[in-house]
Scaffold this active site. Structure first.
Site, short mmCIF file in Angstrom:
data_model
loop_
_atom_site.label_atom_id
_atom_site.label_comp_id
_atom_site.label_asym_id
_atom_site.label_seq_id
_atom_site.Cartn_x
_atom_site.Cartn_y
_atom_site.Cartn_z
N CYS A 72 48.84 89.77 27.16
CA CYS A 72 49.25 90.03 25.77
C CYS A 72 49.98 88.89 25.07
CB CYS A 72 50.13 91.29 25.74
SG CYS A 72 49.25 92.81 26.11
N HIS A 126 53.79 90.11 20.86
CA HIS A 126 54.23 90.91 21.99
C HIS A 126 55.74 91.13 21.93
CE1 HIS A 126 54.14 92.55 26.08
NE2 HIS A 126 55.21 91.82 26.34
#
Length: 481
Positions: A72, A126
């Site tokens: 991510c 993120h």
């Protein structure tokens, strides 16, 4: 004469403003977490995704799109800055962008400067610390939620026991409305915000967290599927793969009800595959709600819409789960781009096999606005959007680090994937992998060193070394936990 000149200049300025409005449309981006190309429009035999399929029919579906790292945080940083992970030097989920790069210009910063309202809803970066100061409008990222009373009680028990991880079960199907889970609230906030910014130019990210674990979605989306239609994938591993090429589990082991070691039984595997699909249909419904609002507000005519994922995913293939690898199934992503309906050269319902990358999105949007932006490492895709059959890049590349000492760098030409696992500092090749992907995302035999494929491997190695020359050590700026 002076008055006539003034009128001419005024008319020219007005025309320039009108032109600027035409070449600087609104931008709406659906940024999805952990979504592989498991969509009806990509040929999935199981996924029910009518709204995303409709979007694909209104634009260009990129059949060979790739992320720069199958995890991510680095993937999202790369998309939002137009820089590759090996340039940013961040390969883990633990290092926020702004901890090590104070001056890199991000997409929201750039669009703020040219007068756009920039909006972040849901998961975009993120790390929330990277998000907050870069947007005109920012919605705090919400944690995962459970609605089943037994699961809520379990979470409270974990808290009382002082457990660091408060992950409940890996799936839930409570009989609740969409907004009871966070992606339903994300679409609600997006709709409310569209109504507020409809008279402004905007760049809006709608960050949908599913199908990231846990696979929590309202029961009605689980009920769309017959679990017996989900086939149990083969747990066969790629033969002669590098010892660190495949991670089996990622974060899945951290959820309640998942065995701490060993393979999953078929029943649990089928339930998780069911949950992954239910989660996809759940976010598909949210895409539909936001797109309907865009139409109702008469904004579709001057809004480019992009649907994309941060990386691919495994749901039991190779006996593995999640992402975290250089394998084709983890680095290939869905990407759909639909131009504003008022654009005179709009192309719809086409598929492009051009090799494109998530790092290309930022330069695409800069060119869309007719401006010069920060020097990135991707290429604008506007000419491909206008001509989906256009010949494009010969290679797409990704990386995956195994700690600080080993770097996996990988390249695809759309049919073959070649990977080298290298010493991060010396670039010594520890092992190479060559997989054929002409007909499938999956490949079970490492063909590196096979004399029959010597020419293919030599060509793929040359393509890899364009991006990863052997005399350049990998930048490493990850901050220790």
């Amino acid at each position: 004469m002076k008055n006539m000149m003034w009128i001419f200049v005024f008319a020219l300025s007005l025309a320039s403003c009108t032109y600027a409005q035409q070449v600087q449309p609104n931008i709406l981006m659906f940024y999805v977490d952990d979504l592989r190309a498991e969509l009806g429009c990509y040929g999935s035999e199981t996924a029910i995704t009518p709204n995303i399929d409709k979007l694909a029919a209104e634009g260009i579906l990129f059949n060979k799109a790739y992320t720069q790292q199958a995890i991510c945080a680095p993937s999202r940083m790369s998309t939002l800055t137009g820089l590759r992970p090996e340039s940013l030097g961040i390969y883990s989920i633990f290092t926020p962008l702004r901890k090590v790069h104070k001056n890199v210009v991000s997409m929201p910063q750039f669009f703020n400067k040219i007068g756009y309202k920039t909006v972040s809803i849901g998961k975009v970066y993120h790390h929330s610390s990277d998000d907050k100061k870069e947007w005109s409008i920012y919605f705090e990222k919400e944690p995962n939620t459970y609605n089943n009373p037994d699961n809520l009680a379990l979470i409270e028990q974990l808290k009382a026991e002082g457990k660091k991880s408060l992950n409940g079960p890996a799936f839930e199907n409570a009989d609740v409305e969409d907004e009871a889970y966070k992606d339903g609230r994300v679409s609600k906030y997006a709709i409310e915000t569209l109504k507020k910014v409809k008279d402004d130019k905007f760049l809006m990210f709608v960050g949908l967290s599913k199908p990231h674990l846990p696979f929590n979605a309202p029961k009605k989306y689980w009920d769309l599927y017959d679990r017996n239609n989900f086939k149990i994938p083969s747990i066969e591993k790629p033969k002669d793969a590098y010892r660190l090429a495949l991670t089996q589990w990622g974060e899945l082991r951290g959820y309640q009800g998942i065995p701490k070691e060993g393979d999953l039984d078929d029943d649990l595997t089928q339930t998780l595959i069911h949950g992954y699909h239910a989660s996809i249909s759940y976010i598909d419904a949210q895409v539909g709600k936001v797109m309907n609002t865009l139409e109702e507000l008469d904004l579709r005519k001057n809004t480019m819409v992009i649907f994309m994922s941060d990386h691919g995913y495994k749901i039991g293939e190779y006996g593995a789960w999640c992402k975290h690898s250089n394998l084709e199934i983890d680095v290939r992503v869905p990407l759909i781009i639909s131009r504003e309906t008022g654009h005179k050269h709009r192309v719809v319902g086409k598929t492009s096999d051009a090799l494109v990358e998530n790092v290309d999105i930022f330069p695409t949007l800069i060119e869309l606005c007719g401006l010069e932006g920060p020097k990135g490492e991707g290429r604008s895709l506007l000419s491909v959007i206008d001509n989906p059959k256009k010949r494009w890049d010969k290679v797409a590349t990704s990386v995956y680090a195994r700690g600080k000492k080993i770097m996996g760098c990988t390249a695809t030409d759309g049919e073959w994937r070649y990977t080298e696992w290298r010493n991060s500092q010396t670039n010594e090749v520890l092992q190479a992998e060559l997989y054929e992907h002409k007909k499938s995302l999956l490949s079970y035999v490492n063909l590196s060193g096979n004399k029959k494929y010597k020419k293919v491997e030599r060509r793929m190695k040359m393509l890899l070394e364009i991006q990863f020359p052997g005399d350049k050590p990998f930048l490493q700026k990850d901050i220790p936990r």
